[in-house]
Design a protein around this motif. Structure first.
Motif, PDB file in Angstrom:
ATOM      1  N   VAL A   3       0.924  -1.202  -0.009  1.00 46.33           N
ATOM      2  CA  VAL A   3       0.002   0.002  -0.004  1.00 46.33           C
ATOM      3  C   VAL A   3       0.950   1.215   0.069  1.00 46.33           C
ATOM      4  O   VAL A   3       2.105   1.128   0.068  1.00 46.33           O
ATOM      5  N   PHE A   4       0.183   2.370  -0.169  1.00 48.68           N
ATOM      6  CA  PHE A   4       1.126   3.573  -0.068  1.00 48.68           C
ATOM      7  C   PHE A   4       1.753   3.621   1.412  1.00 48.68           C
ATOM      8  O   PHE A   4       1.339   3.458   2.261  1.00 48.68           O
ATOM      9  N   GLU A   5       3.115   4.075   1.139  1.00 47.52           N
ATOM     10  CA  GLU A   5       3.892   4.121   2.473  1.00 47.52           C
ATOM     11  C   GLU A   5       4.655   5.797   2.669  1.00 47.52           C
ATOM     12  O   GLU A   5       5.129   5.930   3.742  1.00 47.52           O
ATOM     13  N   ASN A   6       4.289   6.474   1.753  1.00 43.12           N
ATOM     14  CA  ASN A   6       4.756   7.842   1.933  1.00 43.12           C
ATOM     15  C   ASN A   6       4.073   8.595   0.795  1.00 43.12           C
ATOM     16  O   ASN A   6       3.281   8.310   0.066  1.00 43.12           O
ATOM     17  N   VAL A   7       4.243  10.004   1.064  1.00 45.70           N
ATOM     18  CA  VAL A   7       3.610  11.033   0.318  1.00 45.70           C
ATOM     19  C   VAL A   7       3.878  10.887  -1.228  1.00 45.70           C
ATOM     20  O   VAL A   7       2.860  11.051  -2.178  1.00 45.70           O
ATOM     21  N   GLU A   8       4.827  10.486  -1.411  1.00 45.10           N
ATOM     22  CA  GLU A   8       5.216  10.447  -3.120  1.00 45.10           C
ATOM     23  C   GLU A   8       4.468   9.373  -3.705  1.00 45.10           C
ATOM     24  O   GLU A   8       4.662   9.367  -5.049  1.00 45.10           O
ATOM     25  N   GLN A   9       4.023   8.559  -3.107  1.00 42.90           N
ATOM     26  CA  GLN A   9       3.631   7.183  -3.839  1.00 42.90           C
ATOM     27  C   GLN A   9       1.807   7.436  -4.064  1.00 42.90           C
ATOM     28  O   GLN A   9       1.247   6.707  -4.602  1.00 42.90           O
ATOM     29  N   ALA A  10       1.501   8.687  -3.972  1.00 44.94           N
ATOM     30  CA  ALA A  10       0.049   8.993  -4.133  1.00 44.94           C
ATOM     31  C   ALA A  10      -0.577   8.682  -5.526  1.00 44.94           C
ATOM     32  O   ALA A  10       0.490   8.938  -6.547  1.00 44.94           O
ATOM     33  N   ALA A  11      -1.716   8.731  -5.957  1.00 46.95           N
ATOM     34  CA  ALA A  11      -2.185   8.190  -6.989  1.00 46.95           C
ATOM     35  C   ALA A  11      -2.685   9.701  -7.711  1.00 46.95           C
ATOM     36  O   ALA A  11      -3.809  10.098  -7.251  1.00 46.95           O
ATOM     37  N   GLU A  12      -1.965  10.242  -8.365  1.00 44.78           N
ATOM     38  CA  GLU A  12      -2.192  11.598  -8.940  1.00 44.78           C
ATOM     39  C   GLU A  12      -1.833  11.769 -10.390  1.00 44.78           C
ATOM     40  O   GLU A  12      -0.695  11.062 -10.690  1.00 44.78           O
TER      41      GLU A  12
END
Length: 486
Positions: free
Chosen positions: A252-261
């Motif tokens: 799953v996402f583990e930090n801000v940079e891995q966002a779906a955008e």
């Protein structure tokens, strides 16, 4: 005579040779390169992704902007200073918002993801499990979007108009059935997506990074499971335990940079749709509800969400005012970040995932400390905006409660009006202030609980629509609550 005979023979041989040559290369010569009979999944993905992202985040066509004109105003992130009774802020919306959302996502997005799945299925021309996993993840996101704004929708029989046994009048499935299907699809998508598998092209969301797709699929699974938790607690707990208990299989996402955008370019057609709207019109201000809450918390995110007035202060505009009343206010406009044509369109963030964990831990649906998850979520929200959360910020929010978690989530979801609206309808938080004395609201004064079905369904699929409304449990209006309401 001999010369005539030789000439005639040469003509016949040339003609025969030409005929055999034409016959041999017939299919190649008669194939139109501009109209291929078989199309690669890589050519279908970009527009399918772009369409659903634009509908979720912004969309620039007037009278079709569900997020900007309706949800962001209903949830009191924004307020209108003109056209208030015609474009959302007064709880009144044009029917084109329903029809545009419905038709665009079904006809331009979902159907193309279905084609990607077919084209990349085992034994097909472009066999590739990663294309299938991507298409299933985005279909799940799109179907969740539709059912969360309409209620029951065509799901199991949707997208079958060109099948071996075409279904042109699909039945409506209940939200419970749709959520079950989405959760199954996302689990299958995670299994299909493989970092060791074949490469993909045309992926404008993650540029072919399959690990990012897996993280998005599993984080989205947690969003869906958490949303239905009050209605199906045992199943939701099992799903969340499965995902969070095996991070190697279910990253799953583990930090801000891995966002779906979706990242944009400053060219026509690719720009951030909020830029397209807010940079050319000044019809919106920041809602006084959001401004007042940020000022109360001395929250620096106000500097990103809003532009200061000439004196450096911030002021909001109450929702639902008449045009004349709104004209008497001097209120902040949306922040410059959202006026950047290259600013990303956000689908899901690490901050949101941490808020989901905080709520689930508070409710006893997962193990862990709700306070730690909440602090992590708020820190992630600040970092997402290029800020650092103050050391004493947690002392400002009034303890770790359902209200404090959901209020902070509402603040963090700025820009994602539809998502904030979903969470408000589900939980009743944040608590909205009383309406301004000069506000005038439609919809019997009820903040909309859903949007109505498009008129085309009444004319083209009336029998199934009637069954869908019966599954809705109320009238086809904007006051009937949805299935997952707590």
């Amino acid at each position: 005579m001999k010369r005539i005979y030789q000439y005639t023979t040469a003509i016949l041989l040339l003609t025969f040779g030409t005929m055999t040559s034409c016959t041999k290369d017939f299919e190649e010569i008669n194939t139109d390169p501009n109209n291929p009979v078989s199309i690669s999944p890589s050519l279908l993905l970009p527009n399918a992704i772009q369409t659903v992202v634009d509908r979720y985040w912004g969309h620039s066509t007037r009278y079709q902007r569900l997020n900007i004109d309706a949800a962001m105003c209903w949830i009191q992130h924004l307020s209108r200073n003109i056209y208030i009774n015609a474009e959302g802020d007064s709880y009144e919306i044009p029917l084109t918002i329903s029809s545009g959302t419905w038709n665009s996502i079904y006809n331009e997005s979902l159907i193309n993801f279905e084609r990607v799945k077919t084209l990349s299925a085992p034994g097909s021309s472009f066999e590739n499990a990663n294309y299938q996993g991507i298409a299933m993840t985005m279909q799940s996101f799109a179907f969740a979007y539709l059912t969360d704004v309409f209620g029951p929708i065509p799901y199991t029989e949707a997208l079958q108009g060109t099948g071996e046994e075409p279904i042109n009048s699909p039945k409506y499935d209940s939200q419970e059935e749709i959520y079950a299907g989405i959760l199954n699809e996302l689990m299958e998508a995670n299994d299909l997506l493989s970092t060791d598998g074949p490469t993909v092209e045309g992926d404008i969301l993650f540029n072919g990074d399959i690990m990012k797709w897996k993280r998005f699929a599993n984080s989205l699974t947690l969003r869906i499971a958490n949303r239905q938790a009050s209605q199906k607690p045992a199943e939701s707990r099992a799903i969340m335990a499965q995902i969070l208990g095996d991070p190697s299989k279910y990253p799953v996402f583990e930090n801000v940079e891995q966002a779906a955008e979706l990242h944009h370019f400053d060219v026509i057609g690719s720009r951030n749709k909020m830029f397209d709207v807010f940079s050319t019109r000044s019809d919106w201000n920041i809602s006084s509800t959001l401004i007042d809450k940020l000022l109360e918390l001395d929250d620096e995110r106000i500097t990103v969400y809003a532009q200061p007035l000439e004196d450096g202060s911030y002021a909001g505009l109450p929702n639902g005012l008449t045009d004349a009343a709104a004209g008497t206010y001097n209120a902040s406009r949306i922040g410059l970040k959202y006026l950047d044509p290259t600013a990303p369109s956000v689908l899901m963030t690490y901050a949101e995932l941490e808020f989901i964990k905080a709520e689930a831990a508070l409710d006893g649906d997962i193990e862990g400390d709700a306070a730690e998850y909440l602090e992590s979520a708020i820190k992630a929200s600040f970092r997402q905006q290029g800020l650092i959360m103050p050391d004493d910020y947690m002392s400002r929010i009034g303890g770790v409660t359902k209200e404090s978690i959901m209020t902070q989530k509402w603040i963090a979801l700025f820009g994602q009006g539809v998502e904030a609206w979903n969470e408000y309808r589900r939980t009743g938080y944040p608590v909205m202030p009383p309406p301004n004395p000069n506000a005038v609201f439609s919809n019997e004064g009820v903040l909309p609980t859903r949007i109505e079905y498009p008129s085309s369904e009444y004319s083209l699929n009336k029998t199934n629509l009637d069954e869908g409304i019966s599954k809705l449990g109320g009238s086809d209006n904007m006051r009937t609550p949805l299935w997952w309401v707590e």
